[in-house]
Design a protein around this motif. Structure first.
Motif, mmCIF file in Angstrom:
data_model
loop_
_atom_site.group_PDB
_atom_site.id
_atom_site.type_symbol
_atom_site.label_atom_id
_atom_site.label_comp_id
_atom_site.label_asym_id
_atom_site.label_seq_id
_atom_site.Cartn_x
_atom_site.Cartn_y
_atom_site.Cartn_z
ATOM 1 N N ARG A 1 0.814 -1.219 0.000
ATOM 2 C CA ARG A 1 0.000 0.000 0.000
ATOM 3 C C ARG A 1 0.846 1.268 0.000
ATOM 4 N N ASN A 2 2.155 1.148 -0.011
ATOM 5 C CA ASN A 2 3.028 2.325 -0.033
ATOM 6 C C ASN A 2 2.960 3.046 -1.377
ATOM 7 N N PRO A 3 3.438 4.292 -1.455
ATOM 8 C CA PRO A 3 3.266 5.102 -2.670
ATOM 9 C C PRO A 3 3.773 4.465 -3.956
ATOM 10 N N THR A 4 4.943 3.820 -3.926
ATOM 11 C CA THR A 4 5.411 3.145 -5.137
ATOM 12 C C THR A 4 5.232 1.634 -5.042
ATOM 13 N N GLY A 5 4.473 1.190 -4.045
ATOM 14 C CA GLY A 5 4.077 -0.207 -3.972
ATOM 15 C C GLY A 5 4.972 -1.120 -3.180
ATOM 16 N N THR A 6 5.969 -0.598 -2.453
ATOM 17 C CA THR A 6 6.816 -1.456 -1.639
ATOM 18 C C THR A 6 7.299 -0.720 -0.389
ATOM 19 N N PHE A 7 7.845 -1.520 0.536
ATOM 20 C CA PHE A 7 8.404 -0.981 1.777
ATOM 21 C C PHE A 7 9.636 -0.125 1.531
ATOM 22 N N LYS A 8 10.206 -0.197 0.331
ATOM 23 C CA LYS A 8 11.396 0.598 0.023
ATOM 24 C C LYS A 8 11.124 2.095 0.173
ATOM 25 N N ASP A 9 9.868 2.498 0.079
ATOM 26 C CA ASP A 9 9.527 3.914 0.205
ATOM 27 C C ASP A 9 9.908 4.468 1.574
ATOM 28 N N ARG A 10 9.779 3.655 2.604
ATOM 29 C CA ARG A 10 10.138 4.121 3.954
ATOM 30 C C ARG A 10 11.624 4.499 4.010
ATOM 31 N N GLY A 11 12.465 3.617 3.485
ATOM 32 C CA GLY A 11 13.895 3.867 3.520
ATOM 33 C C GLY A 11 14.317 5.021 2.638
ATOM 34 N N GLN A 12 13.710 5.116 1.444
ATOM 35 C CA GLN A 12 14.090 6.205 0.545
ATOM 36 C C GLN A 12 13.571 7.552 1.051
ATOM 37 N N SER A 13 12.456 7.577 1.730
ATOM 38 C CA SER A 13 11.989 8.832 2.327
ATOM 39 C C SER A 13 13.029 9.375 3.294
ATOM 40 N N ALA A 14 13.536 8.511 4.182
ATOM 41 C CA ALA A 14 14.545 8.948 5.152
ATOM 42 C C ALA A 14 15.864 9.296 4.461
ATOM 43 N N ALA A 15 16.291 8.466 3.502
ATOM 44 C CA ALA A 15 17.580 8.696 2.846
ATOM 45 C C ALA A 15 17.574 9.948 1.985
ATOM 46 N N THR B 1 15.574 12.502 2.397
ATOM 47 C CA THR B 1 15.509 13.629 3.324
ATOM 48 C C THR B 1 16.920 14.006 3.781
ATOM 49 N N ALA B 2 17.746 13.007 4.082
ATOM 50 C CA ALA B 2 19.132 13.275 4.463
ATOM 51 C C ALA B 2 19.892 13.932 3.314
ATOM 52 N N ALA B 3 19.683 13.422 2.109
ATOM 53 C CA ALA B 3 20.372 13.990 0.947
ATOM 54 C C ALA B 3 20.005 15.459 0.765
ATOM 55 N N ALA B 4 18.725 15.762 0.860
ATOM 56 C CA ALA B 4 18.283 17.152 0.723
ATOM 57 C C ALA B 4 18.861 18.013 1.843
ATOM 58 N N PRO C 1 23.222 5.844 6.133
ATOM 59 C CA PRO C 1 22.820 5.299 7.435
ATOM 60 C C PRO C 1 21.307 5.265 7.655
ATOM 61 N N TYR C 2 20.521 5.744 6.695
ATOM 62 C CA TYR C 2 19.140 6.078 7.021
ATOM 63 C C TYR C 2 18.068 5.144 6.460
ATOM 64 N N ARG C 3 18.430 4.265 5.526
ATOM 65 C CA ARG C 3 17.383 3.421 4.964
ATOM 66 C C ARG C 3 16.808 2.450 5.992
ATOM 67 N N HIS C 4 17.671 1.767 6.739
ATOM 68 C CA HIS C 4 17.154 0.820 7.726
ATOM 69 C C HIS C 4 16.433 1.550 8.856
ATOM 70 N N ASP C 5 16.823 2.806 9.112
ATOM 71 C CA ASP C 5 16.171 3.552 10.174
ATOM 72 C C ASP C 5 14.744 3.937 9.776
ATOM 73 N N GLY C 6 14.530 4.259 8.499
ATOM 74 C CA GLY C 6 13.162 4.509 8.049
ATOM 75 C C GLY C 6 12.312 3.255 8.123
#
Length: 406
Positions: free
Chosen positions: A110-124, A126-129, A216-221
């Motif tokens: 149910r995530n925006p692009t259809g997988t749990f990867k969205d959680r990790g990329q949101s955090a990562a 955000t760090a990049a920005a 460091p942030y994908r697993h944390d998301g």
């Protein structure tokens, strides 16, 4: 990189190297340990966090950022598409078949692009920005690349995505539709990784990596999956969590997330964690069963699975993963592709839930564990569906056709 303020939450104190135990300033250090090259883990001082069940009940269940006190960055700075807050669905037919009290499926499709990867990329991302990056880059089996492209677009960053040719059409197409620079390598995810390193080393500009355990942030998301599961079960940990495992980032995230809730007094203990892999590429299971402290890489010529998302022959963080499994009292299990695809069809027909072909390794793994007598008849078991069924619809449809003509 450009310049931008790097704003963090109050409890986020430092990046701790899991290898040499050195601590680093997250405003300065962006990726791996500058002393030894080890994995950095966001470390928090929970003593000042006053997060209660009553407080959480007042917040909308709208994204993973509802747990912002336990995340590196404030919600208002997050690069977010509404990731997280996925349902935990009761599966009574599966519970009856497995002989347990209850089975729940955490539907990350149910995530925006259809997988749990969205959680990790949101955090990562955000760090990049926050670090003032102009572009992000990574190699991926498929889903993380698509997610990175989406979140980079959200943050107005360029994205460079390296996928193996065996990645799914959907992942390749959507990566390009989001505007990313897609490069496809012959072979496996490791070949895409080789192309990533060669290209980034020669690039004229610095690309900010959102690779697994390089940032460091994908697993944390992804630890927010653990927060949500515990909360959705009334602040009770399940007896077992079965996770479809490639690199193991999500499983480690669940371990960390429930551990934080335990340290805050929100739950009593962590669940037993079980890594589920395909027999055609099962380095974590092989390591676990042999008693090794790290995996042996699977040679590319020996990979034999259609489960692309977990076909990770050389998971770099296997020592952390094996430690987490051991600490939780769990285990690891591998099942053949036919059983995995059969499990996806079973869930679709008995529960009406669409499970990704790769993700169904958690379901077939749970059936195998139940057959071995690992679960008790009063156990609550949570299965992770890490991606939507339509990610691999051709694989599933072909399997159904084969079953019906057999």
């Amino acid at each position: 990189m450009g310049s931008q303020s790097f704003e963090t939450t109050t409890a986020f104190e430092t990046l701790r190297c899991v290898d040499c135990d050195e601590h680093h300033d997250p405003a300065v250090v962006t990726h791996q340990c500058p002393d030894c090259g080890g994995i950095l883990d966001p470390s928090y001082d929970l003593s000042g966090v006053e997060l209660t069940a009553e407080e959480l009940a007042t917040r909308p269940f709208d994204s993973m950022w509802r747990y912002e006190e336990l995340l590196p960055f404030p919600r208002e700075t997050a690069v977010s598409l509404g990731e997280g807050a996925t349902p935990l669905l009761a599966c009574p037919s599966l519970a009856e078949e497995m002989g347990v009290e209850a089975v729940y499926l955490k539907d990350e499709g149910r995530n925006p692009t259809g997988t749990f990867k969205d959680r990790g990329q949101s955090a990562a991302v955000t760090a990049a920005a926050g670090h003032g990056a102009d572009s992000v880059a990574l190699n991926s089996a498929g889903n993380a690349g698509q997610a990175a492209a989406a979140y980079a677009a959200r943050a107005d960053l360029a994205a460079h995505v390296f996928l193996p040719d065996r990645a799914g059409f959907t992942q390749k197409a959507m990566t390009e539709i989001h505007g990313a620079d897609l490069r496809v390598a012959d072979g496996e995810i490791t070949d895409a990784g080789d192309a990533y390193w060669e290209t980034t080393a020669a690039a004229d500009e610095e690309w900010y990596s959102t690779k697994t355990f390089v940032t460091p942030y994908r697993h944390d998301g992804k630890k927010t999956m653990g927060h949500e599961i515990a909360e959705q079960l009334g602040f009770e940990s399940p007896d077992a969590v079965v996770y479809p495992t490639g690199g193991g980032v999500g499983l480690l995230g669940v371990h960390k997330g429930v551990g934080e809730f335990r340290d805050l007094g929100l739950v009593d203990d962590r669940p037993a964690l079980y890594a589920a892999q395909a027999e055609g590429c099962a380095p974590v299971v092989d390591a676990w069963e042999s008693g090794a402290t790290r995996h042996e890489a699977v040679p590319a010529t020996e990979i034999d699975t259609a489960c692309n998302g977990i076909a990770v022959p050389d998971p770099g963080a296997s020592p952390l993963l094996l430690d987490a499994i051991d600490e939780s009292g769990g285990g690891a299990v591998a099942t053949p592709d036919r059983a995995i695809l059969d499990a996806a069809v079973t869930v679709a027909r008995s529960e009406g839930i669409e499970v990704g072909a790769t993700c169904a390794a958690a379901v077939s793994g749970a059936f195998e564990l139940a057959e071995r007598g690992v679960f008790g008849d009063d156990d609550t078991v949570v299965l992770l569906n890490t991606g939507a069924g339509n990610k691999d619809v051709d694989t599933l449809r072909a399997h159904v056709g084969e079953r019906e003509t057999a």
